[in-house]
Design an enzyme around this catalytic site. Sequence first.
Site, PDB file in Angstrom:
ATOM      1  N   CYS A   2       0.856  -0.969  -0.190  1.00  0.00           N
ATOM      2  CA  CYS A   2       0.129   0.181   0.036  1.00  0.00           C
ATOM      3  C   CYS A   2       0.764   1.201   0.083  1.00  0.00           C
ATOM      4  CB  CYS A   2      -0.753  -0.216   1.186  1.00  0.00           C
ATOM      5  SG  CYS A   2      -1.859  -1.549   1.557  1.00  0.00           S
ATOM      6  N   ARG A  27       1.608   1.216  -6.067  1.00  0.00           N
ATOM      7  CA  ARG A  27       1.717   0.317  -4.928  1.00  0.00           C
ATOM      8  C   ARG A  27       0.294  -0.566  -4.790  1.00  0.00           C
ATOM      9  NH1 ARG A  27       6.386   0.844  -2.037  1.00  0.00           N
ATOM     10  NH2 ARG A  27       5.306   0.087  -0.087  1.00  0.00           N
ATOM     11  N   TRP A  72      -3.721  -1.528  -1.422  1.00  0.00           N
ATOM     12  CA  TRP A  72      -3.711  -2.692  -2.032  1.00  0.00           C
ATOM     13  C   TRP A  72      -4.250  -3.777  -1.129  1.00  0.00           C
ATOM     14  CZ3 TRP A  72      -2.889  -4.998  -6.619  1.00  0.00           C
ATOM     15  CH2 TRP A  72      -2.511  -6.594  -6.558  1.00  0.00           C
ATOM     16  N   ASN A  98       0.517  -0.249   6.254  1.00  0.00           N
ATOM     17  CA  ASN A  98       0.925  -0.975   5.011  1.00  0.00           C
ATOM     18  C   ASN A  98       1.688  -2.485   5.667  1.00  0.00           C
ATOM     19  OD1 ASN A  98       1.895  -2.234   2.708  1.00  0.00           O
ATOM     20  ND2 ASN A  98       3.438  -0.809   2.508  1.00  0.00           N
ATOM     21  N   GLY A  99       1.050  -3.659   5.401  1.00  0.00           N
ATOM     22  CA  GLY A  99       1.767  -4.872   5.924  1.00  0.00           C
ATOM     23  C   GLY A  99       0.666  -5.849   6.051  1.00  0.00           C
ATOM     24  N   GLU A 483       6.858 -21.200 -20.174  1.00  0.00           N
ATOM     25  CA  GLU A 483       6.853 -19.924 -19.646  1.00  0.00           C
ATOM     26  C   GLU A 483       8.093 -18.897 -20.055  1.00  0.00           C
ATOM     27  OE1 GLU A 483       4.874 -18.125 -18.265  1.00  0.00           O
ATOM     28  OE2 GLU A 483       5.951 -16.367 -17.155  1.00  0.00           O
ATOM     29  N   LYS A 487       7.665 -15.372 -22.090  1.00  0.00           N
ATOM     30  CA  LYS A 487       8.284 -14.008 -21.683  1.00  0.00           C
ATOM     31  C   LYS A 487       8.800 -13.422 -22.715  1.00  0.00           C
ATOM     32  CE  LYS A 487       6.522 -13.015 -18.456  1.00  0.00           C
ATOM     33  NZ  LYS A 487       5.567 -14.321 -18.455  1.00  0.00           N
ATOM     34  N   GLU A 490       6.454 -12.227 -25.578  1.00  0.00           N
ATOM     35  CA  GLU A 490       5.588 -11.244 -25.211  1.00  0.00           C
ATOM     36  C   GLU A 490       6.242  -9.760 -25.080  1.00  0.00           C
ATOM     37  OE1 GLU A 490       3.026 -11.177 -21.913  1.00  0.00           O
ATOM     38  OE2 GLU A 490       4.506 -12.543 -20.949  1.00  0.00           O
ATOM     39  N   HIS A 506      10.715 -35.968 -32.289  1.00  0.00           N
ATOM     40  CA  HIS A 506       9.249 -36.177 -33.315  1.00  0.00           C
ATOM     41  C   HIS A 506       8.786 -35.185 -34.212  1.00  0.00           C
ATOM     42  CE1 HIS A 506       8.847 -39.631 -30.590  1.00  0.00           C
ATOM     43  NE2 HIS A 506       9.202 -38.854 -29.837  1.00  0.00           N
ATOM     44  N   LYS A 605      -2.706  -5.852 -19.614  1.00  0.00           N
ATOM     45  CA  LYS A 605      -2.284  -6.478 -18.177  1.00  0.00           C
ATOM     46  C   LYS A 605      -3.304  -7.376 -17.855  1.00  0.00           C
ATOM     47  CE  LYS A 605      -0.191  -7.797 -14.678  1.00  0.00           C
ATOM     48  NZ  LYS A 605       1.035  -8.720 -14.945  1.00  0.00           N
TER      49      LYS A 605
HETATM   50  C1  AGP Z   1       1.507 -13.150 -18.840  1.00  0.00           C
HETATM   51  O1  AGP Z   1       3.005 -12.727 -18.923  1.00  0.00           O
HETATM   52  C2  AGP Z   1       1.018 -12.469 -19.746  1.00  0.00           C
HETATM   53  N1  AGP Z   1       0.575 -11.195 -19.282  1.00  0.00           N
HETATM   54  C3  AGP Z   1      -0.684 -13.061 -19.696  1.00  0.00           C
HETATM   55  O2  AGP Z   1      -0.432 -14.512 -20.306  1.00  0.00           O
HETATM   56  C4  AGP Z   1      -1.272 -13.377 -18.486  1.00  0.00           C
HETATM   57  O3  AGP Z   1      -0.622 -14.377 -17.729  1.00  0.00           O
HETATM   58  C5  AGP Z   1      -2.609 -14.049 -18.792  1.00  0.00           C
HETATM   59  O4  AGP Z   1      -3.413 -12.918 -19.467  1.00  0.00           O
HETATM   60  C6  AGP Z   1      -3.554 -14.307 -17.507  1.00  0.00           C
HETATM   61  O5  AGP Z   1      -3.748 -13.106 -16.698  1.00  0.00           O
HETATM   62  P1  AGP Z   1      -4.353 -13.254 -15.360  1.00  0.00           P
HETATM   63  O6  AGP Z   1      -3.327 -14.313 -14.450  1.00  0.00           O
HETATM   64  O7  AGP Z   1      -4.474 -12.174 -14.599  1.00  0.00           O
HETATM   65  O8  AGP Z   1      -5.744 -14.208 -15.397  1.00  0.00           O
END
Ligand code: AGP
Length: 610
Positions: A2, A27, A72, A98-99, A483, A487, A490, A506, A605
């Site tokens: 927070c 935050r 938060w 905050n905590g 993963e 990364k 994207e 394969h 996001k």
């Molecule tokens: C991950 O780096 C991406 N930004 C994206 O795949 C994300 O993980 C996905 O949209 C799921 O989001 P969420 O965890 O908020 O549901």
Amino acid sequence: MCGIVGYIGNKQASKIIIDGLKRLEYRGYDSAGIATLNGKIQLNKGKGKVANLEKMIGDSQNGSIGIGHTRWATHGEPNDINSHPHISQNGKLALVHNGIIENYNTLKKKLNDQGYEFYSETDTEVVAKLIESFLEKDSSSLKKAVQLALHQVTGTYGIALVHSDFPDQIIVARKGSPLLLGVGDGEMLIASDASAVAAYTDKVVYLDDGEIAVITKDDYTVESSDQVELTKEIHELALSLEEIEKGGYDHFMLKEIFEQPKAISDCLRGRINAEEGTITLGGIENVMDQLVNANRIVIAACGTSWHSGLVGEYLFEYLAKVPVEVEYASEFRYKEQLIGEGDVMIVISQSGETADTLAALREAQSRGALVLGVVNVVGSTIARETDAGVYIHAGPEIGVASTKAFTAQVTVLTLMAIRLGLEKGTIKKEEAQKLIKELALIPSKIESILENTDHIEHISRLFSYAPNFLYLGRSYSFPVALEGALKLKEISYIHAEGYPAAEMKHGPIALIDEMMPVVVIAATHHTNDKMISNIEEVKARKGRIIAITTSENGEVSDLAEFSTIIPATMDVFSPLLSVIPLQLLSYYVAVNRGCNVDQPRNLAKSVTVE
Ligand code: AGP
């Protein structure tokens, strides 16, 4: 996390506090509030961003002393009543925090017995009333009442408070959550970080854990936890405002990569006891029987959260011997529905707002399955609609590329799998003690990886213009390969593919040549020999091998052109470590390519559309 801001001086406190809170919104931004003193406490607060609070108060917030908070949520949903500041029963004291107060329930019961009533679900309100209870016994010193109250608190806090009987002072105290003093001329500020005070002063005093400060408009005193007065160094602020909001990092993504030791510590806090070999997950204790008797667990998620779900599959099947299926939420919702009574669905979502995941949750619930959430944003739609769940406590994740949420999600899934294994008897107490002891070491092991990132930066420079990447892993490292590839894709816009290492022969092995960087994650003991064979296959076709491996896998390092050595750990925990170099690799490649790391093209996001 927070954001906290306070002001005492000759100006109108509210404007300075609101400006400061806006700088701290990264935050947390669930709700915001302000309390100023003008003979008595004037309190305004509510759900939503600081801009909503600013509109609410207009010019009505009087007084040249006050405190503010942008939240938060950790305990209690983001709504008006749970927003800070929280006030004492007699309305004379206002406090922001905050905590996480771990023993707030015990304290709340004690205060209830003393006649105190509570209006919110927060741990913070308990602290306000605990201080009040000490003032009732001895009203001579606000600082002393605060010290006595904090001696009863376990957990973490950064607090600031004002009291109408002590109109010339703000009291602040810190343990585990940052707080600093901004030293002005005839005025003083307090804040969670320097970005909130940098517009008013470049002189700051950083409080350390256990310290308490009494602040007046011309002076301040700081005492240690054993009540010794301290002389604290005054630091000159050198960072630009923009940089400070990122805590000195160039991007939120890098900041969040480096926040992972703390995020995992926060995720574990109050939930593990290595000596006893016990795990406490308050959010699912009341559905443990249904988990124990589950026919199967279906994990539904998207993107990075789907990858942490794949790690969860290995964890639940190994530790709790329960069959697990991992579904893309978007696929699950349109397939023939066989889920029903006796099944458990776990939905994983950092934002708690992903449309496909929410739809999968509703579909499973409508067919009688128990649905649990593993979510970061407290009070988010998914968190509110699941039957039960476990928050990951990773703090706000601003960078679009998810990093600390992934490791915190995997941490929660690990805790759930161990907890379920203990309940079902598929793991014994001794094994749980060993597992929990090692899990508690993970934050420091991540810390050690983050201490030396130069070689990863070096590798990134060599391959920033490769047209493609391959990521290979087996077992727990296979989801990490996926993963790592996501990364890179994207944020650097390079095509990358994660693959089970054995599957290369394969078909995809046809892609390998001297232009193909191949990242191999060889961090799990039980598949190491096979990984070596796969590396040999890649090497025979001149692939450029970048290995993520441990000091125990010398043969892998010898074979690879580049190696990143991570600390050894138990296989079940290896994703928490092997993913870190991959996050850094993708970050540095994207920076080298001049990409917008925190807001990559075409992405958002939180994907709240189907
Ligand atoms: C991950 O780096 C991406 N930004 C994206 O795949 C994300 O993980 C996905 O949209 C799921 O989001 P969420 O965890 O908020 O549901």
